[in-house]
Design an enzyme around this catalytic site. Structure first.
Site, PDB file in Angstrom:
ATOM      1  N   ASN A 138     -32.808 -29.877 -28.246  1.00 45.72           N
ATOM      2  CA  ASN A 138     -33.040 -31.271 -28.622  1.00 45.72           C
ATOM      3  C   ASN A 138     -31.677 -31.922 -28.819  1.00 45.72           C
ATOM      4  O   ASN A 138     -31.005 -31.656 -29.803  1.00 45.72           O
ATOM      5  CB  ASN A 138     -33.872 -31.321 -29.910  1.00 45.72           C
ATOM      6  CG  ASN A 138     -33.975 -32.725 -30.477  1.00 45.72           C
ATOM      7  OD1 ASN A 138     -33.645 -33.703 -29.806  1.00 45.72           O
ATOM      8  ND2 ASN A 138     -34.441 -32.831 -31.714  1.00 45.72           N
ATOM      9  N   LYS A 194     -30.964 -34.957 -29.438  1.00 43.83           N
ATOM     10  CA  LYS A 194     -30.964 -36.088 -30.384  1.00 43.83           C
ATOM     11  C   LYS A 194     -30.214 -37.287 -29.761  1.00 43.83           C
ATOM     12  O   LYS A 194     -30.200 -37.428 -28.539  1.00 43.83           O
ATOM     13  CB  LYS A 194     -30.389 -35.660 -31.734  1.00 43.83           C
ATOM     14  CG  LYS A 194     -31.071 -34.383 -32.241  1.00 43.83           C
ATOM     15  CD  LYS A 194     -30.799 -34.048 -33.666  1.00 43.83           C
ATOM     16  CE  LYS A 194     -31.554 -32.776 -34.037  1.00 43.83           C
ATOM     17  NZ  LYS A 194     -31.423 -32.405 -35.440  1.00 43.83           N
ATOM     18  N   HIS A 205     -40.862 -34.902 -34.958  1.00 48.56           N
ATOM     19  CA  HIS A 205     -39.593 -34.380 -35.480  1.00 48.56           C
ATOM     20  C   HIS A 205     -39.338 -34.984 -36.861  1.00 48.56           C
ATOM     21  O   HIS A 205     -39.634 -36.157 -37.106  1.00 48.56           O
ATOM     22  CB  HIS A 205     -38.436 -34.707 -34.528  1.00 48.56           C
ATOM     23  CG  HIS A 205     -37.195 -33.940 -34.874  1.00 48.56           C
ATOM     24  ND1 HIS A 205     -36.357 -34.328 -35.893  1.00 48.56           N
ATOM     25  CD2 HIS A 205     -36.699 -32.788 -34.372  1.00 48.56           C
ATOM     26  CE1 HIS A 205     -35.381 -33.432 -35.993  1.00 48.56           C
ATOM     27  NE2 HIS A 205     -35.565 -32.488 -35.089  1.00 48.56           N
ATOM     28  N   GLU A 211     -36.786 -36.106 -38.231  1.00 48.63           N
ATOM     29  CA  GLU A 211     -35.966 -37.324 -38.247  1.00 48.63           C
ATOM     30  C   GLU A 211     -36.821 -38.553 -37.923  1.00 48.63           C
ATOM     31  O   GLU A 211     -36.583 -39.641 -38.451  1.00 48.63           O
ATOM     32  CB  GLU A 211     -34.779 -37.167 -37.276  1.00 48.63           C
ATOM     33  CG  GLU A 211     -33.743 -36.200 -37.832  1.00 48.63           C
ATOM     34  CD  GLU A 211     -32.979 -35.408 -36.792  1.00 48.63           C
ATOM     35  OE1 GLU A 211     -32.974 -35.792 -35.612  1.00 48.63           O
ATOM     36  OE2 GLU A 211     -32.382 -34.376 -37.176  1.00 48.63           O
ATOM     37  N   GLU A 252     -39.568 -26.485 -38.342  1.00 46.83           N
ATOM     38  CA  GLU A 252     -38.191 -26.875 -38.648  1.00 46.83           C
ATOM     39  C   GLU A 252     -38.112 -27.293 -40.109  1.00 46.83           C
ATOM     40  O   GLU A 252     -38.415 -28.455 -40.436  1.00 46.83           O
ATOM     41  CB  GLU A 252     -37.760 -28.040 -37.756  1.00 46.83           C
ATOM     42  CG  GLU A 252     -37.783 -27.737 -36.283  1.00 46.83           C
ATOM     43  CD  GLU A 252     -36.827 -28.637 -35.512  1.00 46.83           C
ATOM     44  OE1 GLU A 252     -36.037 -28.110 -34.724  1.00 46.83           O
ATOM     45  OE2 GLU A 252     -36.854 -29.873 -35.720  1.00 46.83           O
ATOM     46  N   GLY A 272     -29.285 -29.222 -39.268  1.00 47.09           N
ATOM     47  CA  GLY A 272     -27.946 -29.798 -39.250  1.00 47.09           C
ATOM     48  C   GLY A 272     -27.132 -29.489 -40.501  1.00 47.09           C
ATOM     49  O   GLY A 272     -26.078 -30.079 -40.725  1.00 47.09           O
ATOM     50  N   SER A 291     -30.457 -25.153 -37.625  1.00 49.22           N
ATOM     51  CA  SER A 291     -29.182 -24.429 -37.632  1.00 49.22           C
ATOM     52  C   SER A 291     -29.228 -23.092 -36.900  1.00 49.22           C
ATOM     53  O   SER A 291     -28.599 -22.119 -37.333  1.00 49.22           O
ATOM     54  CB  SER A 291     -28.664 -24.246 -39.067  1.00 49.22           C
ATOM     55  OG  SER A 291     -28.419 -25.502 -39.667  1.00 49.22           O
TER      56      SER A 291
END
Ligand code: 13P
Length: 254
Positions: free
Chosen positions: A10, A12, A98, A100, A170, A176, A216
């Site tokens: 991904n 992003k 996701h 985010e 996730e 991240g 990560s």
């Protein structure tokens, strides 16, 4: 059990068109030279790179996905991109839910349910993300949170539609941050997700569903994570932007 091993990248909001083409070309070359396993490799660059990516990936086994789509098939939604439009670029996958998107763009379980429906109806495979925040991990509500994301945000699909779904766990606190869930924490949640799928659909469907871990993942921790029974691969963020690291993570899947 016939579920696939999958490593998906991904990207992003990274890479211009030119940069995307360069990275795809690099990944394509290393995958061709080094990957002999049957792990499916998928990349999800920004929307603007999808048509070029389709051309660059022609004749390879590398899959292509978008990172989002709108929940309506078409309409007056300025600036949005529908699942049908994603499909028309040649992409086969779309990431839905996701964290985010949930955190910054208001994607609720109701919205992810509609996006998943539209995506499957348009002939895409859905990479459906679930995961708890740090606060939810700490207050021990994480099983309940993930179960609600599945029940309310995904299980509107019937059995046939659900066969086009890949689930990605996730944990938000691991994205991240350099913090990964321990292999035991990840395995525990993956087994739980599989149980929830079995209860809602069937044992067979649950056994056939690929459940990826994301958060990560790096070349040096991928192998232990992927070694867990219910972890069928990874959804990779930062490390997917470096061809060498990404392919090394694919190799850890053997
Ligand atoms: P990182 O691998 O950068 O933690 O991102 C994970 C992710 O969000 C993939 O969708």
């Amino acid at each position: 059990m016939t579920r696939k091993k999958i490593v998906a990248g991904n990207w992003k909001m990274h890479k211009t068109l030119e940069e995307s083409q360069a990275l795809i070309t690099e990944i394509r070359g290393i995958v061709r030279d080094e990957i002999r396993s049957n792990t499916s490799v998928i990349i999800c660059p920004p929307f603007i790179a999808l048509p070029a990516a389709t051309r660059l990936l022609e004749g390879t086994d590398i899959g292509l996905g978008a990172q989002n789509c709108h929940f309506e098939d078409q309409g007056a939604f300025t600036g949005e991109i529908s699942a049908g439009m994603v499909k028309s670029t040649g992409a086969q996958y779309v990431i839905v839910g996701h964290s985010e998107r949930r955190q910054y763009f208001g994607d609720t379980n109701e919205i992810t349910a509609a996006k998943a429906k539209s995506a499957v109806r348009m002939g895409l495979h859905v990479i459906f993300c679930v995961g708890e925040t740090l606060a939810q991990r700490e207050d021990k509500s994480y099983f309940r949170v993930v179960e609600a994301q599945l029940q309310e945000g995904l299980f509107g699909l019937d059995r046939k539609e659900f066969s086009h779904v890949i689930v990605a766990y996730e944990p938000v606190w691991a994205i991240g941050t350099g913090l990964t869930a321990s292999p035991e924490q990840a395995q525990e949640m993956h087994a739980y997700i599989r149980k929830v799928i079995a209860t809602h659909y069937t044992d067979e469907i649950a056994a056939d569903t690929s459940i990826l871990y994301g958060g990560s993942v790096k070349p040096d921790n991928a192998q232990t994570l992927f070694g867990q029974d219910d972890i069928d691969g990874g959804l990779i963020g930062g490390a997917a932007l470096k061809a060498r690291d990404f392919v090394d993570i694919v190799k850890a899947m053997h």
